[in-house]
Design an enzyme around this catalytic site. Structure first.
Site, short mmCIF file in Angstrom:
data_model
loop_
_atom_site.label_atom_id
_atom_site.label_comp_id
_atom_site.label_asym_id
_atom_site.label_seq_id
_atom_site.Cartn_x
_atom_site.Cartn_y
_atom_site.Cartn_z
N HIS A 158 5.03 -0.90 -6.44
CA HIS A 158 4.38 -1.09 -7.67
C HIS A 158 5.45 -1.79 -8.65
CE1 HIS A 158 5.88 3.22 -8.38
NE2 HIS A 158 5.97 2.50 -9.90
N SER A 214 11.49 4.29 -11.11
CA SER A 214 10.80 4.00 -9.94
C SER A 214 11.63 3.26 -9.05
CB SER A 214 9.67 3.09 -10.25
OG SER A 214 8.45 3.94 -10.70
N ASP A 270 3.74 2.91 -1.12
CA ASP A 270 4.24 2.62 -2.15
C ASP A 270 5.78 2.45 -2.08
OD1 ASP A 270 4.46 1.78 -4.99
OD2 ASP A 270 4.86 4.01 -5.64
#
Length: 389
Positions: A128, A243, A158
């Protein structure tokens, strides 16, 4: 584990009429169906809690447990010094279009983190973080920005792998992989990344491993739960921009890829990371093939508990997988619509998510043993898993 995702238990479906059941069945046709479903780790919105990814928006191998004795303060500093240079910023640049469809210059849509993990210029990050990017850049410890190529990305887990020119990172020591299966609950966990963007690049937060083998539900674009991702839980602060960053043990080894947190009033210190043991084989496939090719049985399954009793036939079980539709590969093996699968390789299956968790540990061409009921008769067949069409 997506972009500002929401996380909560999905509301239970009503066991309505046959039309409703068929609709549910068609959604479940992911496995073995010729229909391609785009999988994104998008969580269902809830009034109770909200999960935010650790992606900063700019407005647009098994092992035994180990016992480690160490001076925590000194150990943390040493661990950070080992890994910190390998933690980079990842910039997602996108073009926008005006009313007439004309594209403008690229602008930064968001920032995340990444980790250099070999001497060939390969960098781990989250899918993402780079999703939708026209260009991806990497920001190094000294502030230098370099172009990166997305070698491969997988929305289901992911994860993504970037590649940069090895000469640009030749003076950086890659992060060393640890063993996420040997973690002890309560042992130190160190998060390194870029919370809130490059202004706070390579920030360090410290906590503990709060839990292992937590289950993070993954939903498709229609809001249906399609998979369950195994994650580590930590109370080390994870914020937007973290992230794709590193979760490190006290020995300075990479044990997880930071991905998401629960963000809600009254909730603190619940962050999640993808275990490195589970990430490693995905990364290898992404580098080699650019994608993850998952096997299919060739069936459209639905949980037997979702099937009205009048349509179950005479099966003597209350749980299993009802074969709503059998495709070519399943038909070859002798499986028909209306059969109820109860075990795969000796492991009980009750819903499509359990089935996917079994199948996704295998690859096309592997053989599996399938036990199923056809009315009252228990049958066993061996079948070969196929590639998705």
């Amino acid at each position: 584990m997506g972009y500002y995702d929401d996380f909560d238990t999905k509301p239970k479906k009503n066991k309505g009429n046959l039309g409703t059941w068929i609709a549910v069945s068609l959604v479940s046709a992911l496995i073995g169906s010729a229909t391609t479903v785009v999988l994104v780790p998008t969580m269902i919105k809830s009034n109770v809690i909200e999960t935010k990814s650790a992606f900063a928006d700019n407005g647009t191998t098994s092992g035994s447990k180990e016992t480690v004795n160490v001076n925590i303060q000194t150990g943390v500093v040493e661990a950070v010094n080992k890994v910190k240079p390998a933690v980079v910023g990842v910039l997602n640049l996108q073009k926008s279009r005006d009313f007439f469809g004309r594209s403008s210059d690229e602008q930064m849509a968001g920032t995340g983190s990444g980790i250099l993990f070999d001497d060939k210029g390969h960098i781990i990050t989250n899918n993402h973080v780079v999703e939708g990017a026209d260009t991806v850049e990497v920001s190094l410890q000294d502030g230098k920005r370099i172009k990166a190529k997305v070698l491969g990305a997988d929305a289901m887990t992911d994860l993504a792998v970037l590649e940069v020119d090895p000469n640009d990172v030749k003076n950086i020591t890659p992060a060393k992989f640890g063993n996420s299966e040997s973690l002890n609950i309560g042992e130190p966990a160190i998060a390194i990344g870029n919370p809130l963007g490059l202004k706070f690049a390579q920030s360090v937060t410290v906590g503990v491993i709060s839990a292992t083998k937590r289950e993070m539900p993954i939903y498709d674009e229609a809001g249906n739960e399609v998979f369950s991702q195994n994650v580590l839980q930590t109370d080390a602060a994870i914020n937007p921009g973290n992230s794709g960053g590193a979760l490190v043990n006290i020995k300075g080894e990479l044990i997880g890829i930071n991905s998401a947190k629960i963000s809600s009033t009254g909730v603190e210190g619940i962050g999640f990371a993808i275990p490195i043991n589970e990430a490693d084989p995905i990364l290898q496939q992404l580098m080699e093939k650019g994608e993850i090719v998952r096997p299919v049985m060739g069936i459209s399954p639905v949980a037997l508990t979702e099937v009205p009793e009048g349509y179950r036939g005479e099966v003597p079980v209350e749980s299993g997988l009802y074969v709503y539709e059998a495709h070519e590969n399943a038909k070859k093996a002798g499986i028909e619509a209306g059969d109820v699968i109860v075990k795969i390789d000796g492991e009980a299956v009750e819903d499509p998510i359990q089935l996917r968790k079994i199948l996704y540990k295998k690859k096309p061409g592997d053989k599996i043993k399938v036990e199923f009921y056809r009315d009252k008769e228990l049958k066993t067949v061996e079948m070969t898993l196929a590639k998705p069409e």
